[in-house]
Design an enzyme around this catalytic site. Structure first.
Site, PDB file in Angstrom:
ATOM      1  N   GLU A  23       0.193   8.257  11.457  1.00 42.53           N
ATOM      2  CA  GLU A  23      -1.069   7.632  11.859  1.00 42.53           C
ATOM      3  C   GLU A  23      -1.854   8.471  12.867  1.00 42.53           C
ATOM      4  O   GLU A  23      -3.074   8.321  12.968  1.00 42.53           O
ATOM      5  CB  GLU A  23      -0.796   6.249  12.455  1.00 42.53           C
ATOM      6  CG  GLU A  23      -0.317   5.232  11.437  1.00 42.53           C
ATOM      7  CD  GLU A  23      -0.221   3.840  12.036  1.00 42.53           C
ATOM      8  OE1 GLU A  23      -0.549   2.871  11.337  1.00 42.53           O
ATOM      9  OE2 GLU A  23       0.179   3.726  13.219  1.00 42.53           O
ATOM     10  N   ASP A  38      -4.704   2.031   2.084  1.00 36.50           N
ATOM     11  CA  ASP A  38      -4.994   1.403   3.380  1.00 36.50           C
ATOM     12  C   ASP A  38      -5.581   2.423   4.345  1.00 36.50           C
ATOM     13  O   ASP A  38      -6.524   2.130   5.088  1.00 36.50           O
ATOM     14  CB  ASP A  38      -3.732   0.758   3.964  1.00 36.50           C
ATOM     15  CG  ASP A  38      -2.525   1.698   3.994  1.00 36.50           C
ATOM     16  OD1 ASP A  38      -2.519   2.721   3.281  1.00 36.50           O
ATOM     17  OD2 ASP A  38      -1.565   1.404   4.725  1.00 36.50           O
ATOM     18  N   TYR A  59      -7.721   8.139 -17.463  1.00 35.95           N
ATOM     19  CA  TYR A  59      -8.684   8.840 -16.618  1.00 35.95           C
ATOM     20  C   TYR A  59      -8.842  10.287 -17.090  1.00 35.95           C
ATOM     21  O   TYR A  59      -7.867  10.956 -17.419  1.00 35.95           O
ATOM     22  CB  TYR A  59      -8.221   8.836 -15.163  1.00 35.95           C
ATOM     23  CG  TYR A  59      -8.035   7.465 -14.577  1.00 35.95           C
ATOM     24  CD1 TYR A  59      -8.701   6.350 -15.098  1.00 35.95           C
ATOM     25  CD2 TYR A  59      -7.190   7.256 -13.495  1.00 35.95           C
ATOM     26  CE1 TYR A  59      -8.532   5.098 -14.557  1.00 35.95           C
ATOM     27  CE2 TYR A  59      -7.015   6.001 -12.941  1.00 35.95           C
ATOM     28  CZ  TYR A  59      -7.684   4.926 -13.479  1.00 35.95           C
ATOM     29  OH  TYR A  59      -7.507   3.680 -12.944  1.00 35.95           O
ATOM     30  N   HIS A  94       0.862  -1.182   0.000  1.00 33.32           N
ATOM     31  CA  HIS A  94       0.000   0.000   0.000  1.00 33.32           C
ATOM     32  C   HIS A  94       0.901   1.236   0.000  1.00 33.32           C
ATOM     33  O   HIS A  94       1.037   1.942   0.998  1.00 33.32           O
ATOM     34  CB  HIS A  94      -0.938  -0.002   1.208  1.00 33.32           C
ATOM     35  CG  HIS A  94      -2.225  -0.714   0.949  1.00 33.32           C
ATOM     36  ND1 HIS A  94      -3.131  -0.283   0.008  1.00 33.32           N
ATOM     37  CD2 HIS A  94      -2.742  -1.841   1.494  1.00 33.32           C
ATOM     38  CE1 HIS A  94      -4.171  -1.106  -0.013  1.00 33.32           C
ATOM     39  NE2 HIS A  94      -3.956  -2.064   0.867  1.00 33.32           N
TER      40      HIS A  94
END
Length: 380
Positions: free
Chosen positions: A360, A95, A286, A90
C-alpha cells in the site's frame, strides 16, 4: 487527511466490500459519493459504470480508466481489511485501481489551473467477466469528446515501485472454447460394447496441445489450455459424455483463425476414428491490446522522473486478456503495469490468488503517475 492516507483508506474500504462483475452497486455508490465530495458531477452511464469530468483550459481531453469489479474468490489473507463478502475478493487489485484514480482526481483538481485541457475519469464495471464492461461504457458515451486514454493495472509479479511499459502489443486475444464429446455408455467390464468418452477426451486434450507445439510458428506466441473436464457417473460405468472447456491466447488474427479451424479438424478426426459425435463452440473474447507507442513513451517519461530509470521494465507481451483493448480500438492510448510485490513485507502472491495483496505504500506513487501522465499528454 493527506492524499496518501486517503488512497490507502479508500482502497481498504473497497477491499472489505468487493462486488462481482455487473453487480458493483454499493461500489458505484461509494465512488459517486467520493467524487461529489470533491466537487465533481459524476454521471452513471450504465447500471454501475461512472464517468466524471475535471474541466481545465483547452479542448483536448484525456481519459483515465479504472475497473471496479472483484472475483469469485474466498480470501485467505489475515488482514484487518479482509473481505466481508464471503466468496468474493478483490484478488486482482481493482480496489487499488479505484483508490488510485480517486487519489489522482484529488491531485488533478488541486492543479486544475495548470490543466491544458480536460480529464475524464472512467470507473468501469465487469472487466473480469466477458463480454466485459468496456463495450457498454463506450456505447453509452464514455469516450465521447475524448482524445486519449490511459490506464494502469497493479501486478503481483512486478516489484513494488516498478512500472512495466509496452510500446505496442501488450496483452493477447483472450478466447474461450466449449467442447462436448458424445460417445456410447456401457458397463465398465465390457468396453467393446461402448464408445468411451473419457478415453477419447484424453486423446483430445493431448492432440489440442500439439496444435501449438507442432503447428504454430514458435515465433508467434500462442497458448491452448484446457481448464475443466467433466465426465462420468460411477467407477464401473463407461462414460457416454464428456465436457471440457478451455482458453486460447494469441496475438494475431491469422494464428487465432488457424487454431479455431484445427480444433474443429481434430474433432472431425476423432469422429471418423471412434464414431463419436461432438458439440464445439468457440467464443472470441477480448481482442489483443495494442498500445499507442507515443502515449506509452509519454507515460514512461513520467514514470522515469518519479521512480528512476532503473525501475522501468520492458517485458515481453503478456498472454492475459484485458477489455481496455476496446478503448484502444477507438482512440489513441496506452496501458501499463504497476508493481505490487514486496517480498520483505510478505506480499508475494500472484493476481487472482486468495492471498493476493499489494504494498500500500506505493499506491500514492501509482496515483501520481496517473495524474502526471495525463497532464503530460495534455501539454504535448
Amino acid at each position: 487527511m493527506e492524499i496518501d492516507e486517503y488512497i490507502i483508506k479508500t482502497r481498504e474500504y473497497f477491499h472489505e466490500y468487493p462486488e462481482l462483475s455487473f453487480k458493483e452497486y454499493k461500489t458505484a455508490d461509494k465512488i459517486e459519493e467520493e467524487l461529489k465530495a470533491m466537487g465533481l458531477a459524476p454521471k452513471r452511464i450504465t447500471e454501475t459504470g461512472i464517468i466524471a469530468d475535471i474541466k481545465g483550459k483547452g479542448n483536448k481531453t484525456v481519459a483515465i480508466r479504472a475497473d471496479i469489479d472483484a472475483l469469485p474468490v474466498t480470501e485467505e489473507n489475515k488482514v484487518q481489511y479482509v473481505s466481508r463478502n464471503e466468496g468474493v475478493m478483490h484478488a486482482c487489485g481493482h480496489d487499488t485501481h479505484m483508490a488510485m484514480l480517486l487519489g489522482a482526481a484529488k491531485m488533478l483538481i488541486a492543479d486544475k489551473e495548470k490543466l491544458n485541457g480536460n480529464i475524464r475519469l472512467i470507473f468501469q464495471p465487469a472487466e473480469e467477466l466477458p463480454p466485459g464492461g468496456a463495450v457498454d461504457m463506450i456505447k453509452h458515451g464514455a469516450l465521447d469528446n475524448v482524445d486519449y486514454i490511459i490506464g494502469q493495472h497493479i501486478m503481483g509479479f512486478l516489484p513494488a515501485g516498478h512500472v512495466a511499459i509496452y510500446y505496442k502489443e501488450m496483452m493477447a486475444n483472450a478466447d474461450e472454447f466449449d467442447i462436448t464429446v458424445h460417445g456410447k455408455g456401457g458397463h465398465g467390464s465390457a468396453p467393446q460394447d461402448a464408445i468411451d468418452a473419457i478415453y477419447i477426451t484424453a486423446h483430445l486434450v493431448e492432440m489440442l496441445n500439439t496444435i501449438v507445439s507442432r503447428e504454430i510458428d514458435p515465433r508467434d506466441p500462442a497458448v491452448i489450455t484446457v481448464g475443466t473436464i467433466n465426465a462420468g457417473y460411477r467407477y464401473n460405468i463407461i462414460a457416454a459424455h464428456s465436457k471440457l472447456t478451455g482458453t486460447v491466447r494469441t496475438f494475431s488474427l491469422e494464428v487465432q483463425e488457424k487454431i479455431i479451424k484445427r480444433i474443429k479438424d481434430v474433432l472431425e478426426g476423432l469422429k471418423s476414428t471412434y464414431g463419436i459425435e461432438y458439440e464445439y463452440e468457440y467464443k472470441k473474447g477480448y481482442p489483443v491490446l495494442i498500445n499507442n507507442e507515443k502515449i506509452s513513451r509519454d507515460i514512461e517519461e513520467v514514470a522515469e522522473k518519479i521512480l528512476g530509470k532503473e525501475n522501468i521494465e520492458h517485458p515481453k507481451p503478456d498472454m492475459g486478456g484485458e477489455d481496455f483493448a476496446y478503448y484502444l480500438q477507438k482512440i489513441p492510448g496506452a496501458y501499463y503495469f504497476f508493481g505490487a510485490k514486496n517480498v520483505k513485507k510478505g506480499i508475494n502472491s500472484p493476481n487472482h490468488s486468495p492471498t493476493f495483496d499489494v504494498d500500500e505504500d506505493q499506491l500514492y506513487t501509482g496515483a501520481r503517475i496517473l495524474k502526471e501522465a495525463a497532464m503530460s499528454i495534455l501539454n504535448k
